[in-house]
Design a protein around this motif. Sequence first.
Motif, PDB file in Angstrom:
ATOM      1  N   ASP A 275       0.826  -1.207   0.000  1.00 46.31           N
ATOM      2  CA  ASP A 275       0.000   0.000   0.000  1.00 46.31           C
ATOM      3  C   ASP A 275       0.864   1.262   0.000  1.00 46.31           C
ATOM      4  N   ALA A 276       2.006   1.188   0.675  1.00 42.99           N
ATOM      5  CA  ALA A 276       2.893   2.352   0.736  1.00 42.99           C
ATOM      6  C   ALA A 276       3.438   2.685  -0.651  1.00 42.99           C
ATOM      7  N   PHE A 277       3.855   1.686  -1.380  1.00 39.92           N
ATOM      8  CA  PHE A 277       4.389   1.950  -2.720  1.00 39.92           C
ATOM      9  C   PHE A 277       3.275   2.374  -3.666  1.00 39.92           C
ATOM     10  N   SER A 278       2.127   1.734  -3.552  1.00 38.12           N
ATOM     11  CA  SER A 278       1.008   2.093  -4.418  1.00 38.12           C
ATOM     12  C   SER A 278       0.600   3.545  -4.197  1.00 38.12           C
ATOM     13  N   ALA A 279       0.559   3.965  -2.925  1.00 36.45           N
ATOM     14  CA  ALA A 279       0.192   5.349  -2.629  1.00 36.45           C
ATOM     15  C   ALA A 279       1.204   6.323  -3.202  1.00 36.45           C
TER      16      ALA A 279
END
Length: 301
Positions: A275-279
């Motif tokens: 989720d961190a990379f996607s955000a």
Amino acid sequence: MTTGGSDDRQSKNQRREAAREKAKQLREEQRRKDVRNRVILISSLSVVVIAIVVGITLVITSTLKPAGPGPLNMASDGIQIGQDFTAVTTPALASGEDPVPTVNDPASGTVDIRMYVDYMCPYCGQFETTNNAQIGEWLQSGAATVEIHPLSILDRSSLGTKYSTRSANAAACVANYAPDQFWAFNGLLYSNQPEENSSGLDDDTIKGLVEQAGVTDAGDIDSCIDDTQFKGWVADATSRALQGPLPNTDEQAVTGTPTVLVNGQKYSGSLTDPDAFSAFVVQVAGEAYSTATPTPTPAAG
């Protein structure tokens, strides 16, 4: 008279015998000369045939092999994978030629993800394991492109087998001979990643991963792996990444792996949280869109 006549006949016989012997010598000399001429002719023809064969071989070899010490499809020192995992084709770098940075247009809406990796690096493995599936979805849909730069930083961590160089070379071999299978092979190197400070995967195991990646005719790739055909290019590309400058970014050089750039911006978040990379990707893509599409100026009242 009788004696004189006998002497005359003997003298004639001697002359005839001498003439026959002379003729015999002349024939023998001519025969030897003919033999020598045939040998010279055959030798000359052999040289010509060999020269023709060598010339044909060189033409065929130059056609089949890359034009330079670098692999095909990695002119930027990396291979770019696009929609449906199809590689962007580029010529090989010639000896001494500088890499050609890939040109990307953020305004197109396609996110440019660039990764500098070492296949022995455990942090690269963490990032890959965490984000492979969602990056694959972006690639399949055409929402993103991914450019992978294999480096050889951790040779010292493979007990003398130089696994970083061997694995990066194998990646270059696949890029050169089967570029559309590169994404699958890259993933397999990580799903089978050896531990740091081990001897790494042996060449036969790496060849097995090539087949698992869907390469149907792996003969050239197997030879490329055996010969470490692109080890010189791997060393040069690694030096260029470590010394910089890196194109299309404010980052000066690679200081560790993985170095992940999204539209030129370095990702510094969690390696284990998708989720961190996607955000981060969504944020950078939004910035590119807002920059490319300025807010219209209200009309004067």
